[in-house]
Enzyme design. Structure first.
Site, PDB file in Angstrom:
ATOM      1  N   GLY A 163      33.171   2.265 -21.663  1.00 31.81           N
ATOM      2  CA  GLY A 163      32.397   3.190 -22.127  1.00 31.81           C
ATOM      3  C   GLY A 163      31.032   2.392 -22.916  1.00 31.81           C
ATOM      4  O   GLY A 163      29.905   2.785 -22.865  1.00 31.81           O
ATOM      5  N   GLU A 203       9.421  -8.071  -3.442  1.00 33.85           N
ATOM      6  CA  GLU A 203       9.151  -9.124  -2.556  1.00 33.85           C
ATOM      7  C   GLU A 203       9.717  -9.040  -1.136  1.00 33.85           C
ATOM      8  O   GLU A 203      10.202  -9.951  -0.662  1.00 33.85           O
ATOM      9  CB  GLU A 203       9.374 -10.299  -3.338  1.00 33.85           C
ATOM     10  CG  GLU A 203       8.605 -11.490  -2.957  1.00 33.85           C
ATOM     11  CD  GLU A 203       7.631 -11.580  -3.979  1.00 33.85           C
ATOM     12  OE1 GLU A 203       6.521 -12.388  -3.967  1.00 33.85           O
ATOM     13  OE2 GLU A 203       7.342 -10.560  -4.918  1.00 33.85           O
ATOM     14  N   GLY A 249       4.516   0.063   2.504  1.00 29.70           N
ATOM     15  CA  GLY A 249       5.724  -0.586   2.217  1.00 29.70           C
ATOM     16  C   GLY A 249       5.684  -2.240   2.826  1.00 29.70           C
ATOM     17  O   GLY A 249       4.885  -2.806   2.442  1.00 29.70           O
ATOM     18  N   SER A 250       6.956  -2.472   3.599  1.00 27.52           N
ATOM     19  CA  SER A 250       6.805  -3.794   3.733  1.00 27.52           C
ATOM     20  C   SER A 250       6.153  -4.208   5.162  1.00 27.52           C
ATOM     21  O   SER A 250       6.024  -5.333   5.506  1.00 27.52           O
ATOM     22  CB  SER A 250       8.449  -3.848   4.245  1.00 27.52           C
ATOM     23  OG  SER A 250       9.191  -4.099   3.051  1.00 27.52           O
ATOM     24  N   GLU A 256       0.828  -1.333  -0.224  1.00 29.10           N
ATOM     25  CA  GLU A 256      -0.103   0.088  -0.090  1.00 29.10           C
ATOM     26  C   GLU A 256       0.934   1.127  -0.036  1.00 29.10           C
ATOM     27  O   GLU A 256       2.148   1.309   0.500  1.00 29.10           O
ATOM     28  CB  GLU A 256      -0.971  -0.023   1.259  1.00 29.10           C
ATOM     29  CG  GLU A 256      -1.855  -0.981   1.160  1.00 29.10           C
ATOM     30  CD  GLU A 256      -3.166  -1.160   2.218  1.00 29.10           C
ATOM     31  OE1 GLU A 256      -2.871  -0.091   3.061  1.00 29.10           O
ATOM     32  OE2 GLU A 256      -4.034  -2.123   2.103  1.00 29.10           O
ATOM     33  N   ILE A 304      33.761  -3.742 -16.966  1.00 25.14           N
ATOM     34  CA  ILE A 304      34.385  -4.570 -18.028  1.00 25.14           C
ATOM     35  C   ILE A 304      34.268  -4.117 -19.701  1.00 25.14           C
ATOM     36  O   ILE A 304      35.204  -4.143 -20.411  1.00 25.14           O
ATOM     37  CB  ILE A 304      34.127  -6.091 -17.783  1.00 25.14           C
ATOM     38  CG1 ILE A 304      34.672  -6.842 -16.590  1.00 25.14           C
ATOM     39  CG2 ILE A 304      34.586  -6.968 -19.177  1.00 25.14           C
ATOM     40  CD1 ILE A 304      34.068  -8.148 -16.288  1.00 25.14           C
ATOM     41  N   HIS A 305      33.069  -3.494 -19.845  1.00 22.97           N
ATOM     42  CA  HIS A 305      32.725  -2.962 -21.176  1.00 22.97           C
ATOM     43  C   HIS A 305      33.195  -1.607 -21.158  1.00 22.97           C
ATOM     44  O   HIS A 305      32.859  -1.366 -22.293  1.00 22.97           O
ATOM     45  CB  HIS A 305      31.044  -2.992 -21.243  1.00 22.97           C
ATOM     46  CG  HIS A 305      30.518  -4.322 -21.776  1.00 22.97           C
ATOM     47  ND1 HIS A 305      30.279  -5.499 -20.853  1.00 22.97           N
ATOM     48  CD2 HIS A 305      30.089  -4.915 -22.894  1.00 22.97           C
ATOM     49  CE1 HIS A 305      30.050  -6.569 -21.329  1.00 22.97           C
ATOM     50  NE2 HIS A 305      29.665  -6.100 -22.639  1.00 22.97           N
TER      51      HIS A 305
END
Length: 388
Positions: A343, A366, A132-133, A128, A340-341
């Site tokens: 840019g 969840e 929240g939790s 709601e 690792i990639h």
């Protein structure tokens, strides 16, 4: 030993079929669907034909039930292709299990056959705007009268809200009950007058599948809409359902983490700098080693929770551990895949930026990871330790 070796031959075949579906039908279109935020209608139809919506439904109701470890690996494969597809199936499976464990025979006969085929898809309405939790702090109320229930209240972050024909609604049927959880029930509701899907919430990731706000204003539900036919059991029922939900979220995290690792590994083998593939640079190699190690550990933790669930044991702690560790692992792997990639990791022409956007959902969805730590600690105390 392959991970698939824990499954039966039939279940290995099912996982393989889903893997082929992901490679041939999902991966070629996922980037475009994600960037355009388009609902994957054609892919959902293929998932129906594959039986993906009947994985928790017994054969007597038209389903193709699989073990929880098999369900984990299927969810991982779907999320490897596009996490939104696993999300489209997650809440549906939880509602199917809720019906199976707690529903009346009339409720099972009414919903499960259509849910097995995907003709009716289901979702949960728990969160709601102000709660929240804290699920016991509900303000959505179902007041009983001679004709059934009148429901008033609001829900938010409801996945598949527009396209789900069945909603498992957590609400208060006795607002004055003490303790509060004794006044909470689960109502099985369908779209109709008094229920408005007010808006689709804008999101960082998790595109294509809608997450919405729901408003109940004088909505009418029949007297037999209460799951199991008895009021006041909804909170306990949903806590049991969330065990499945958290295992599924962990599996989604595995899929996102695996996709990020696979893309990072392929790029590190192909990309060269200073005259050699970048995986040979120790800093990049260390990232890959840590990513693979953490992902393997997360998968084993998730499969452990799945096996414990199938053994009939309470797994709120185990599911919480799996969800906590797998989601944090997926987020770190996604970040490292961007590193690792270089840019290109920041470019929308590469999928790693999508993994980077999708991964945070699992750390808050969840039940936030902060809540998972509370659950784990409480169970450690109640059980008297990890192996008690």
């Amino acid at each position: 030993m392959s991970t698939l070796d824990i499954l039966s031959e039939d279940e290995r075949c099912i996982v393989g079929t889903v893997r082929d579906f992901v490679d041939k039908s999902v991966k070629p279109v996922a980037r475009e669907l994600d960037h355009s935020n388009t609902y994957p209608e054609a892919l959902i139809e293929q998932m129906k034909r594959l039986g993906a919506f009947g994985l928790a439904v017994p054969e007597e109701y038209g389903g193709t039930p699989v073990s929880t470890p098999c369900y984990v690996l299927i969810s991982e494969e779907l999320a490897r292709g596009w996490m939104s597809l696993a999300g489209a199936m997650g809440g549906h499976t939880v509602v199917a299990k809720l019906l199976l464990h707690f529903g009346t025979e009339e409720q099972k006969q009414r919903y499960l056959p259509k849910m097995a085929t995907g003709e009716v898809r289901a979702t949960m309405a728990l969160t709601e705007p102000g709660g929240g939790s804290d699920l016991q702090a509900l303000r959505t109320v179902a007041r009983k009268d001679a004709d059934g229930y009148e429901v008033d209240g609001a829900k938010t972050w409801i996945t598949n809200a527009r396209r789900s024909g069945l909603i498992a609604l957590l609400c208060k049927t006795d607002p004055d009950a003490a303790p509060a959880h004794r006044g909470i029930s689960l109502l099985l509701v369908e779209h109709g007058p008094g229920l408005t899907v007010s808006r689709d919430l804008p999101k960082l990731g998790y595109k294509g599948v809608e997450s919405c706000e729901l408003s109940f204003d004088g909505y009418r539900a029949p007297a037999d809409a209460v799951l199991g036919g008895v009021e006041g059991r909804g909170f306990a029922q949903m806590m049991k359902g969330l065990e499945t939900g958290r295992i599924q979220v962990a599996a989604r995290a595995l899929g996102v983490g695996r996709a990020a690792l696979e893309d990072a590994l392929a790029y590190a083998r192909q990309r060269e700098s200073f005259g050699r593939p970048i995986w040979k640079h120790q800093s990049i190699g260390n990232y890959l080693a840590d990513m693979a190690t953490a992902l393997t550990a997360a998968r084993q933790l998730t499969l452990y929770a799945a096996r414990e669930a199938d053994a009939g044991r309470r797994v709120d702690m185990e599911a919480g551990m799996a969800k906590l560790f797998a989601s944090e692992t997926a987020l770190q792997i996604a970040v490292n895949a961007v590193r690792i990639h270089g840019g290109y990791g920041y470019s929308t022409e590469f999928d790693v930026e999508r993994y980077f956007r999708d991964a945070p959902l699992m750390i808050v969805g969840e039940g936030t990871n902060e809540i998972q730590r509370n659950v784990i600690t409480r169970q450690l105390i109640e059980r008297g330790g990890l192996d008690a």
